[in-house]
Design a protein around this motif. Structure first.
Motif, PDB file in Angstrom:
ATOM      1  N   THR A  87      -0.502  -0.993  -7.080  1.00 37.44           N
ATOM      2  CA  THR A  87      -1.883  -1.235  -6.704  1.00 37.44           C
ATOM      3  C   THR A  87      -2.499  -2.667  -6.766  1.00 37.44           C
ATOM      4  O   THR A  87      -3.012  -3.005  -6.128  1.00 37.44           O
ATOM      5  CB  THR A  87      -2.906  -0.138  -7.434  1.00 37.44           C
ATOM      6  OG1 THR A  87      -2.291   1.159  -7.187  1.00 37.44           O
ATOM      7  CG2 THR A  87      -4.099  -0.030  -7.007  1.00 37.44           C
ATOM      8  N   ALA A 119      -1.279  -4.710  -4.292  1.00 39.79           N
ATOM      9  CA  ALA A 119      -1.810  -4.540  -2.492  1.00 39.79           C
ATOM     10  C   ALA A 119      -3.228  -5.413  -2.853  1.00 39.79           C
ATOM     11  O   ALA A 119      -3.518  -5.941  -1.866  1.00 39.79           O
ATOM     12  CB  ALA A 119      -1.950  -2.849  -2.524  1.00 39.79           C
ATOM     13  N   VAL A 121       1.057   4.047  -2.728  1.00 39.47           N
ATOM     14  CA  VAL A 121       0.930   5.594  -2.579  1.00 39.47           C
ATOM     15  C   VAL A 121       1.623   6.289  -3.330  1.00 39.47           C
ATOM     16  O   VAL A 121       1.765   7.360  -3.879  1.00 39.47           O
ATOM     17  CB  VAL A 121       0.573   5.789  -1.233  1.00 39.47           C
ATOM     18  CG1 VAL A 121       0.619   7.176  -0.995  1.00 39.47           C
ATOM     19  CG2 VAL A 121      -0.551   5.102  -0.801  1.00 39.47           C
ATOM     20  N   ILE A 133       0.936  -1.134  -0.157  1.00 38.31           N
ATOM     21  CA  ILE A 133      -0.087   0.001   0.000  1.00 38.31           C
ATOM     22  C   ILE A 133       0.751   1.257  -0.027  1.00 38.31           C
ATOM     23  O   ILE A 133       0.497   2.147  -0.647  1.00 38.31           O
ATOM     24  CB  ILE A 133      -0.713   0.086   1.349  1.00 38.31           C
ATOM     25  CG1 ILE A 133      -1.883  -1.007   1.162  1.00 38.31           C
ATOM     26  CG2 ILE A 133      -1.694   1.212   1.285  1.00 38.31           C
ATOM     27  CD1 ILE A 133      -2.804  -1.410   2.242  1.00 38.31           C
TER      28      ILE A 133
END
Length: 329
Positions: A268, A271, A234, A230
């Protein structure tokens, strides 16, 4: 009347059966053989057969006692040295054989099978370190999830490599991004082997042996891995990750921007997949009957049966007893 004048007791003339010539010849020859037979013949004088004279008559020689020849000290030392060299060669040969067997045992997994992962050529100096076979070691009901965990590890490794290339491209455009490039190299070198050893191999072992301790270890480490995915998605600036924030904040070069957005999408996906697989593994874990008590029991059993622990305990007990003995004296 003349017939009555003959003597009835007189032998008739011409009727003697022994006057036959054939009978007379046989009778005479038999008698001659019997008369000539001597049951006591005179002893025959034995005449010795002369022997052939030897070609060369050896003259008489008196017996001579040959003195015993003892080896000299130099010959004894040479023989002993040769024996030692032969024994040394034999020991070296046995040592080489033991080394070869030890290397073969080291190249095998604890199950006694030849390691096959990572798949490396035979001429490569580094040999495989693990044995992995889903169809043989993993039960059928767990094979799909276990393979998905393996694919997730490979996908995350590829994402980290692309993240390194993205940070390198960003550094070539903006030299102030050296920190991101250095951290990207560190993350790739560090996370690739650690993720394999810390969460993939534990879940593989958990499915293979139904180990509660391996399940608990996997849950703890993989939860941390989900948090890392994660953070990488980000993309906090100067953290070595080409995530969303880093990609959107730098629009000076569209090619670099495209690469960084691609890497952010991959982070992404990692995750999201990690969260989904964590839930799937947890649901299977609950169906296996594993518990925290079983994990504690497996941990204690593994620690107490470990050879390293036993050796350390033995040495500590020996040191304590030796210290107590010295104090008493």
């Amino acid at each position: 009347m003349s017939g009555y004048d003959n003597n009835p007791f007189a032998e008739p003339a011409g009727e003697n059966p022994f006057d036959d010539p054939s009978v007379t010849q046989v009778t005479n020859s038999s008698m001659e053989g019997v008369d000539q037979y001597n049951p006591f013949p005179p002893p025959a004088t034995h005449v010795p057969t002369p022997r052939a004279a030897p070609s060369s008559a050896a003259p008489y020689q008196p017996a001579v006692l040959q003195p015993s020849t003892e080896p000299s000290p130099q010959a004894t030392a040479a023989a002993a040295q040769a024996n030692l060299l032969r024994q040394q060669e034999e020991l070296e040969r046995k040592a080489a054989e033991l080394d070869r067997r030890e290397q073969e045992l080291q190249g095998r997994s604890p199950t006694g099978k030849q390691n096959n992962w990572p798949p490396l050529p035979k001429s490569f100096p580094i040999k495989p370190c693990f044995y992995q076979d889903f169809s043989e070691e993993i039960p059928p009901q767990y094979q799909r999830v276990c393979k998905m965990m393996y694919y997730l590890w490979m996908f995350s490794t590829l994402t980290l490599f692309l993240n390194l290339l993205s940070c390198a491209a960003h550094f070539f455009v903006d030299t102030k991004r050296g920190i991101d490039l250095g951290l990207a190299i560190l993350w790739f070198v560090l996370f690739t082997p650690c993720s394999f050893l810390c969460w993939y191999r534990p879940v593989y072992k958990a499915f293979r042996t139904d180990s509660s301790f391996s399940f608990f270890f996997f849950f703890f480490v993989f939860f941390c891995q989900v948090v890392i995915f994660i953070i990488q998605a980000v993309g906090i600036p100067s953290w070595g990750n080409s995530g969303w924030i880093t990609a959107v904040s730098d629009t000076s070069n569209k090619a670099v921007l495209a690469i960084m957005i691609t890497v952010a999408i991959l982070f992404t996906i990692c995750a999201v997949l990690s969260v989904v697989l964590l839930k799937m593994v947890h649901s299977m874990y609950r169906r296996t009957g594993a518990s925290f008590q079983k994990a504690q029991q497996e941990l204690s059993t593994g620690v107490f049966t470990s050879k390293t622990f036993q050796a350390a305990a033995t040495s500590a007990a020996a040191s304590a007893s030796q210290g107590a003995f010295q104090q008493n004296n």
